[in-house]
Scaffold this active site. Structure first.
Site, PDB file in Angstrom:
ATOM      1  CG  PHE A  89      -2.385  -0.073   0.891  1.00  9.44           C
ATOM      2  CD1 PHE A  89      -2.909  -1.184   0.270  1.00  9.44           C
ATOM      3  CD2 PHE A  89      -3.242   0.985   1.184  1.00  9.44           C
ATOM      4  CE1 PHE A  89      -4.257  -1.257  -0.049  1.00  9.44           C
ATOM      5  CE2 PHE A  89      -4.589   0.929   0.866  1.00  9.44           C
ATOM      6  CZ  PHE A  89      -5.101  -0.190   0.245  1.00  9.44           C
ATOM      7  CD  GLN A 133      -6.011  10.426   2.126  1.00 12.82           C
ATOM      8  OE1 GLN A 133      -6.753   9.493   2.361  1.00 12.82           O
ATOM      9  NE2 GLN A 133      -4.751  10.461   2.511  1.00 12.82           N
ATOM     10  CG  HIS A 174      -8.025   7.796  -3.006  1.00  6.92           C
ATOM     11  ND1 HIS A 174      -7.621   7.191  -4.174  1.00  6.92           N
ATOM     12  CD2 HIS A 174      -7.886   6.860  -2.034  1.00  6.92           C
ATOM     13  CE1 HIS A 174      -7.250   5.942  -3.912  1.00  6.92           C
ATOM     14  NE2 HIS A 174      -7.406   5.713  -2.628  1.00  6.92           N
ATOM     15  CG  LEU A 185     -11.598   4.616  -3.617  1.00  2.75           C
ATOM     16  CD1 LEU A 185     -10.819   5.890  -3.409  1.00  2.75           C
ATOM     17  CD2 LEU A 185     -11.566   3.777  -2.371  1.00  2.75           C
ATOM     18  CD  GLU A 199      -2.799   3.857  -1.308  1.00  3.24           C
ATOM     19  OE1 GLU A 199      -3.302   5.000  -1.349  1.00  3.24           O
ATOM     20  OE2 GLU A 199      -2.023   3.488  -0.424  1.00  3.24           O
ATOM     21  NE  ARG A 246      -4.832   6.571   0.043  1.00  2.00           N
ATOM     22  CZ  ARG A 246      -5.827   5.989   0.687  1.00  2.00           C
ATOM     23  NH1 ARG A 246      -6.609   6.709   1.462  1.00  2.00           N
ATOM     24  NH2 ARG A 246      -6.044   4.704   0.563  1.00  2.00           N
ATOM     25  CG  HIS A 248     -10.654   8.857   0.042  1.00  2.00           C
ATOM     26  ND1 HIS A 248     -11.670   7.977  -0.250  1.00  2.00           N
ATOM     27  CD2 HIS A 248      -9.746   8.132   0.755  1.00  2.00           C
ATOM     28  CE1 HIS A 248     -11.380   6.782   0.250  1.00  2.00           C
ATOM     29  NE2 HIS A 248     -10.231   6.856   0.884  1.00  2.00           N
ATOM     30  NE  ARG A 296      -7.610   7.712   5.695  1.00  2.00           N
ATOM     31  CZ  ARG A 296      -7.866   6.690   4.860  1.00  2.00           C
ATOM     32  NH1 ARG A 296      -7.250   5.543   5.018  1.00  2.00           N
ATOM     33  NH2 ARG A 296      -8.721   6.835   3.879  1.00  2.00           N
TER      34      ARG A 296
HETATM   35  C1  FAD Z   1     -14.637   4.273  -0.844  1.00  2.00           C
HETATM   36  C2  FAD Z   1     -13.770   4.248   0.387  1.00  2.00           C
HETATM   37  C3  FAD Z   1     -12.808   3.268   0.547  1.00  2.00           C
HETATM   38  C4  FAD Z   1     -12.018   3.235   1.695  1.00  2.00           C
HETATM   39  N1  FAD Z   1     -11.064   2.253   1.811  1.00  2.00           N
HETATM   40  C5  FAD Z   1     -10.317   2.204   2.943  1.00  2.00           C
HETATM   41  C6  FAD Z   1      -9.343   1.180   3.115  1.00  2.00           C
HETATM   42  O1  FAD Z   1      -9.162   0.317   2.262  1.00  2.00           O
HETATM   43  N2  FAD Z   1      -8.640   1.163   4.251  1.00  2.00           N
HETATM   44  C7  FAD Z   1      -8.819   2.080   5.231  1.00  2.00           C
HETATM   45  O2  FAD Z   1      -8.156   1.999   6.262  1.00  2.00           O
HETATM   46  N3  FAD Z   1      -9.738   3.060   5.103  1.00  2.00           N
HETATM   47  C8  FAD Z   1     -10.491   3.144   3.985  1.00  2.00           C
HETATM   48  N4  FAD Z   1     -11.428   4.147   3.845  1.00  2.00           N
HETATM   49  C9  FAD Z   1     -11.697   5.039   4.956  1.00  2.00           C
HETATM   50  C10 FAD Z   1     -12.565   4.361   5.980  1.00  2.00           C
HETATM   51  O3  FAD Z   1     -13.484   3.520   5.345  1.00  2.00           O
HETATM   52  C11 FAD Z   1     -13.382   5.309   6.830  1.00  2.00           C
HETATM   53  O4  FAD Z   1     -12.587   6.341   7.270  1.00  2.00           O
HETATM   54  C12 FAD Z   1     -13.905   4.592   8.057  1.00  2.00           C
HETATM   55  O5  FAD Z   1     -14.612   3.440   7.663  1.00  2.00           O
HETATM   56  C13 FAD Z   1     -14.782   5.458   8.912  1.00  2.00           C
HETATM   57  O6  FAD Z   1     -15.406   4.648   9.884  1.00  2.00           O
HETATM   58  P1  FAD Z   1     -16.249   5.262  11.052  1.00  2.00           P
HETATM   59  O7  FAD Z   1     -16.648   4.123  11.910  1.00  2.00           O
HETATM   60  O8  FAD Z   1     -15.515   6.349  11.681  1.00  2.00           O
HETATM   61  O9  FAD Z   1     -17.505   5.927  10.373  1.00  2.00           O
HETATM   62  P2  FAD Z   1     -18.637   5.372   9.396  1.00  2.00           P
HETATM   63  O10 FAD Z   1     -18.396   4.002   8.937  1.00  2.00           O
HETATM   64  O11 FAD Z   1     -18.834   6.424   8.383  1.00  2.00           O
HETATM   65  O12 FAD Z   1     -19.892   5.294  10.328  1.00  2.00           O
HETATM   66  C14 FAD Z   1     -20.567   6.419  10.769  1.00  2.00           C
HETATM   67  C15 FAD Z   1     -21.781   5.976  11.537  1.00  2.00           C
HETATM   68  O13 FAD Z   1     -22.381   7.081  12.169  1.00  2.00           O
HETATM   69  C16 FAD Z   1     -23.746   7.067  11.949  1.00  2.00           C
HETATM   70  N5  FAD Z   1     -24.239   8.434  12.027  1.00  2.00           N
HETATM   71  C17 FAD Z   1     -23.766   9.526  11.381  1.00  2.00           C
HETATM   72  N6  FAD Z   1     -24.485  10.606  11.710  1.00  2.00           N
HETATM   73  C18 FAD Z   1     -25.423  10.201  12.585  1.00  2.00           C
HETATM   74  C19 FAD Z   1     -26.463  10.846  13.271  1.00  2.00           C
HETATM   75  N7  FAD Z   1     -26.719  12.141  13.129  1.00  2.00           N
HETATM   76  N8  FAD Z   1     -27.248  10.096  14.082  1.00  2.00           N
HETATM   77  C20 FAD Z   1     -27.042   8.773  14.238  1.00  2.00           C
HETATM   78  N9  FAD Z   1     -26.067   8.127  13.602  1.00  2.00           N
HETATM   79  C21 FAD Z   1     -25.271   8.825  12.787  1.00  2.00           C
HETATM   80  C22 FAD Z   1     -23.902   6.430  10.608  1.00  2.00           C
HETATM   81  O14 FAD Z   1     -25.179   5.910  10.449  1.00  2.00           O
HETATM   82  C23 FAD Z   1     -22.850   5.357  10.676  1.00  2.00           C
HETATM   83  O15 FAD Z   1     -23.350   4.228  11.337  1.00  2.00           O
HETATM   84  C24 FAD Z   1     -12.193   4.191   2.690  1.00  2.00           C
HETATM   85  C25 FAD Z   1     -13.155   5.181   2.525  1.00  2.00           C
HETATM   86  C26 FAD Z   1     -13.915   5.231   1.367  1.00  2.00           C
HETATM   87  C27 FAD Z   1     -14.864   6.361   1.181  1.00  2.00           C
END
Ligand code: FAD
Ligand code: SF4
Ligand code: SF4
Ligand code: FES
Lengths: 373, 564
Positions: free
Chosen positions: B113, B229, B231, B241, B244, B275, B342, B377
């Protein structure tokens, strides 16, 4: 698909239902302007943004990965974000794209259905978590590479419910565990780290709404946007239950299948009159004389009589085996022999594919070179 | 009125991991999410998760790569925690059922990566986030007697008592429209990122800065908000997306002359530089007229150099995305990409236990800024961040809860939020549509708060955001109903996005140097003497946020020039 076509008008005919109003569902039409390769979801979102923000549709990722936007488009279940407008239009009879909520689940509002009441309840039914082998190793479980790739196909299920929407068995038997949940079950049965495979299989085979309740209609295979092919997973569960774990279920599912195979192998075609007794009494000519078969046959008599009376069945034709040319019977047997003699099982798996010549190349060799420089 | 020892808002990876950790510590737990947990944005994570699990690897090497990737803005104590705890976390995931890809010996396989000095990314084809998220949800189903789930509930505000301690939240049951006060000894915000502020973005439609702004409005400072960021490989067509992982498997980037231009920018790491470096290189090629595609706004990503079988096995989703959303068979021809928004490195300021400066309030995952990512990141470090700090905040909050009595809440905040919703629903259709304002915000942010920035552009963006904030006050909606009124939630989300956007712009204006994702064409150099510090933004009534600084923690790695 041509991504360079200019934007054009598409008319969406959306099935609306507003529980607040107390009125029956109705049809609502909006015309949106988008390139033909854009998705039906983008169409719905444009209608929502421009004309009517009250259209209810679940969506999040827009890229067929979160499983939110399962709907029915021109009578076919699928993801709104994964169906091109152009393609949807081709399936339309009257030049409009019909979008409805999924089937087999109660509607909450517009295109939003109650997945908890059906889908998630069924998922819960299959003990949907790994029961790891003990002792738990200090590092990772050491398991065969291919077995992990294999269960990844069912891991790829995004729980969208499209397969549940149109499952024929579920329509007649709402108790059927159903395609998505059974695919989930395979995710554990196929996982070499799980300690309870035998028990899981027994449970699924013995359940009157379990693996033998699927009618092979292929609807779920067609509906699935992620290539999970739930029906295939169900067949694999059956094979593991019957052939590997010799589970003789009380639904006669396994015996029925064995009888089916034997009859086709023997005669080149199914002989229906033999199928039922064998399924009940055992997979041989003597099957029908087993006491169990007798009892079951007697209990089936009303159905059989009804079928005869309604001319669904012709007794003479049904009792005499079909005759097909000898060389055809031989050809059928050859198919059985070839497949049966294979050492490895031929499993239809999405991730286990590719050209053999590629196999010889070092995997991702290019990377190795670069990351050391 | 539901009350719990620990209430978690958000059910992505960070939230679910926090819930399991808190439940294991033996306290009562609730987890709330505005979408069903498996629809959370974490499901989209494709490429994998970093951890020094290989016997030949060392977590310190991972930590150093992360520090360097952060352009020396990451806090090294936090980075040490994350990287040293990573291998155990990945093993834990493996034990509860994640179907990690194996090598021929049956051990975890690792892929290359960006920004990493060795292969250390564990993966499940290119559905890693989905596999982990679904397995965590399996665990939540398993522990349904100890973890209460509030699925499709939308948090509208945090509740603070007179002493400024967080005691719960107000939330709306999306299915019925009912509002409810939730009381908790501790609240963990895990509500994800803010990508929808930009248009296009790789982020899901639900990534609307809810938690970031709820904390901000409760008085918690936001840190590193200028670090956005871009991407390097998002579809030119629609911003989706391309993981990577594709470059990790060996794919090339080519300009209009068919040149692997990364040779010029990062001769050692090539396509696998950080990135920010790759995105800048691409944007430079495009700006200098060597872009491809109709108006030269894209770059070719050539995956055909990866063996086909490998592509089909390990990059299956990308094959589908290419086919379904761009009409390209990536095993046969290059695909058009460009840098696209991203990830947000900044967020709610926390310590290594996830605790924010407000007692009783924790934050973890993309909503938070610990700061392990600093200015940039590394790919596959975000999943790790969500899990490590999700778990740590879950554990810490549970411990804290054990020595507390349950607070009590009145209905003041609930009545306020109810009144606000009523006011939005009752607005006359004289203002702008919510969707219009959101569109304008996204377009402006993507133009001026992107890969390259300067004073004039940022000033302009700030003016637009201030104007949109005014316009949002009278923005109208159509839906008057109670059941699944997504329209009114959209209006509330717009408010969250505008507040967070302003913090991004203000912080970017403040940082007069180039570091990580912030490249100022008017200040093109990194300036450690003046700017090796975090910028924090805090709410200041309706006025422009106030700015203050905090130091960067350095343990063992002194700043040095960053080369790939
Ligand atoms: C397409 C893509 C690919 C990626 N690939 C990678 C990768 O390969 N490796 C890596 O390390 N990272 C990757 N990332 C980044 C990573 O996926 C995210 O940063 C990470 O999953 C965020 O997780 P989280 O638990 O913080 O939030 P999220 O998974 O976004 O969860 C947020 C939660 O909060 C809830 N929520 C939000 N607002 C409210 C509200 N007002 N009331 C109640 N609930 C609410 C939502 O319903 C959800 O359940 C990628 C990101 C994208 C966009
Ligand atoms: S093949 Fe079986 S599981 Fe699939 S839809 Fe048909 S009956 Fe249902
Ligand atoms: S098996 Fe396919 S159609 Fe069924 S829920 Fe899973 S992804 Fe959807
Ligand atoms: S919006 Fe996520 S699957 Fe369609």
């Amino acid at each position: 698909m041509d991504t360079r076509k200019p934007a054009q008008d598409f008319t969406l005919r959306i099935r609306r239902y507003d529980p607040d109003s107390g009125e029956a569902p109705y049809w609502d039409e909006h015309t949106v302007t988008l390139e033909p390769h854009r998705s039906v979801l983008e169409g719905l979102l444009q209608a929502k943004a421009k004309y009517d923000g009250s259209i209810g549709v679940r969506c999040s990722c827009r890229a067929a990965i979160c499983g939110s936007c399962g709907v029915r488009i021109n009578d076919k279940p699928g993801l709104a974000c994964h169906t091109h407008l152009e393609e949807a239009l081709k399936r339309s009879k009257d030049g409009k794209i019909t979008v409805e909520p999924m089937g087999n689940m109660p509607v909450i509002k517009d295109l939003i259905v109650d997945m908890d009441a059906v889908h998630w309840k069924k998922i819960n039914r299959v003990t949907p978590w790994l029961i790891g082998k003990t002792p738990v190793p200090e590092r990772e479980y050491v398991v065969d590479r291919v077995s992990m790739v294999d269960v990844t196909q069912t891991m790829a299920c995004i729980q969208c419910g499209a397969c549940v929407s149109d499952c024929l068995s579920m329509e007649v038997d709402p108790g059927f565990i159903g395609p998505a949940a059974l695919a989930k079950a395979y995710r554990f049965v196929g996982d070499p780290r799980d300690a309870e495979q035998q028990q899981r299989l027994k449970d699924l085979a013995e359940d009157p709404n379990g693996i033998y309740n699927c009618t092979h209609c292929f609807k779920c295979v067609e509906a699935c946007p992620k290539g999970v092919a739930p029906m295939n997973q169900i067949m694999r569960l059956r094979r593991r239950a019957g052939s590997d774990h010799h589970i003789d279920d009380r639904n006669n599912g396994h015996r029925h299948e064995a009888a089916f195979v034997t009859l086709v192998k023997q005669g080149g075609l199914l002989h229906e009159a033999e199928l039922l007794p064998r399924s009940y009494g055992g997979d041989s000519w003597f099957g029908k004389f087993a006491p169990k078969a007798g009892a079951e046959l007697v209990s089936s008599l009303p159905v059989i009589t009804k079928a005869v009376l309604r001319r669904k069945v012709n007794p003479k034709l049904a009792l005499v085996p079909h005759k097909i040319p000898k060389q055809d019977v031989k050809a059928v047997r050859e198919i059985f022999d070839t497949i049966g003699s294979r050492e490895e099982r031929y499993e239809l798996n999405l991730y286990v594919v590719g050209d053999d010549k590629d196999l010889e190349q070092p995997v991702a060799g290019a990377v190795e070179d670069r990351s050391t420089t | 009125m539901p009350s719990h020892d620990v209430l978690i808002i958000g059910a992505g990876l960070a939230g679910q991991r926090a819930a399991l950790a808190a439940a294991q510590a033996g306290v009562t737990v609730a987890i709330m999410s505005k979408v069903h947990p498996v629809r959370s944005h974490s499901v989209a994570a494709a490429g994998g998760i970093n951890a020094a699990v290989s016997v030949t690897d060392d977590w310190r090497s991972h930590a150093y790569d992360t520090v360097k990737g952060s352009d020396f803005l990451g806090d090294q104590d936090a980075i040490e925690v994350m990287c040293s705890e990573a291998p155990a976390e990945v093993m834990h995931l493996e034990h509860i059922g994640v179907t990690f890809h194996r090598n021929d010996d049956g051990l975890l396989d690792l892929r290359a990566f960006g920004g990493a000095s060795v292969k250390r990314t564990a993966y499940v084809a290119d559905i890693t986030g989905q596999a982990i998220l679904h397995v965590l949800y399996e665990q939540l189903m398993k522990h349904s007697d100890t973890v209460d789930r509030y699925e499709e509930w939308f948090t509208t505000s945090l509740i603070l008592d007179d002493e400024g301690t967080c005691t719960g939240c107000v939330a709306r049951n999306i299915r019925t429209g009912d509002m409810e006060v939730f009381t908790a000894k501790n609240v963990i915000l895990a509500s994800g990122g803010a990508g929808q502020i930009w248009k296009p973005s790789t982020n899901a439609l639900i990534c609307t800065a809810d938690g970031i702004t709820q904390a901000y409005r409760a008085g918690v400072p936001l840190m590193d908000m200028e670090m956005i960021q871009y991407h390097p490989t998002t579809l030119l067509e629609n911003g989706f997306l391309i993981t990577e992982g594709a470059r990790g498997e060996g794919a090339h980037l080519l300009n209009s002359e068919g040149e692997r231009f990364m040779e010029k920018y990062a001769p050692n790491k090539m396509e696998l530089a950080s990135r920010d470096v790759v995105s800048r290189a691409e944007q430079t090629e495009i700006n200098e007229g060597r872009g491809v595609g109709e108006d030269g706004a894209g770059i070719y990503l050539d995956i055909t150099v990866v063996p086909k079988k490998r592509t089909l096995e390990a990059l299956r989703e990308i094959v589908n995305i290419g086919k379904d959303f761009a009409g390209v068979d990536i095993t046969k021809e290059p695909i058009l990409i460009r840098p696209g928004q991203h990830y947000i490195m900044g967020g709610v300021k926390t310590d290594v236990d996830g605790a924010t400066p407000v007692p009783g309030l924790y934050a973890a995952g993309e909503v938070a800024c610990v700061s392990v990512h600093g200015g940039n990141r590394l790919g596959a470090n975000s999943l790790l961040d969500t899990l490590i700090f999700g778990r740590r905040s879950g554990e810490h909050a549970a411990e804290r809860a054990k020595s507390m009595t349950m607070p009590t809440n009145d209905r003041t905040q609930l009545l306020k939020d109810e009144a606000e919703i009523k006011e939005i629903i009752g607005r006359p259709k004289t203002g702008r549509r919510v969707s219009e304002i959101k569109d304008e915000l996204g377009t402006v942010m993507n133009r001026y708060v992107a890969v390259f920035r300067d004073e004039a552009g940022l000033q302009h963006a700030h003016e637009v955001v201030r104007r949109l904030k005014e316009e949002a006050k009278s923005a109208y909606i159509d839906d008057q109903g109670t059941v699944f009124n997504q329209d009114v939630l959209g209006a509330i989300e717009l408010g969250y996005m505008l507040d967070a956007a302003e913090c991004c712009v203000v912080a970017a204006l403040e940082r007069k140097e180039s570091r990580g994702a912030q490249f100022r064409t008017d200040f093109p150099e990194r300036n450690d003497d003046e700017w090796q510090k975090h910028i924090n933004t805090s709410i200041n009534g309706d006025d422009v946020p106030t700015i203050h600084y905090s130091p960067v923690t350095i343990t063992q790695w002194q700043p040095e020039e960053r080369k790939y």
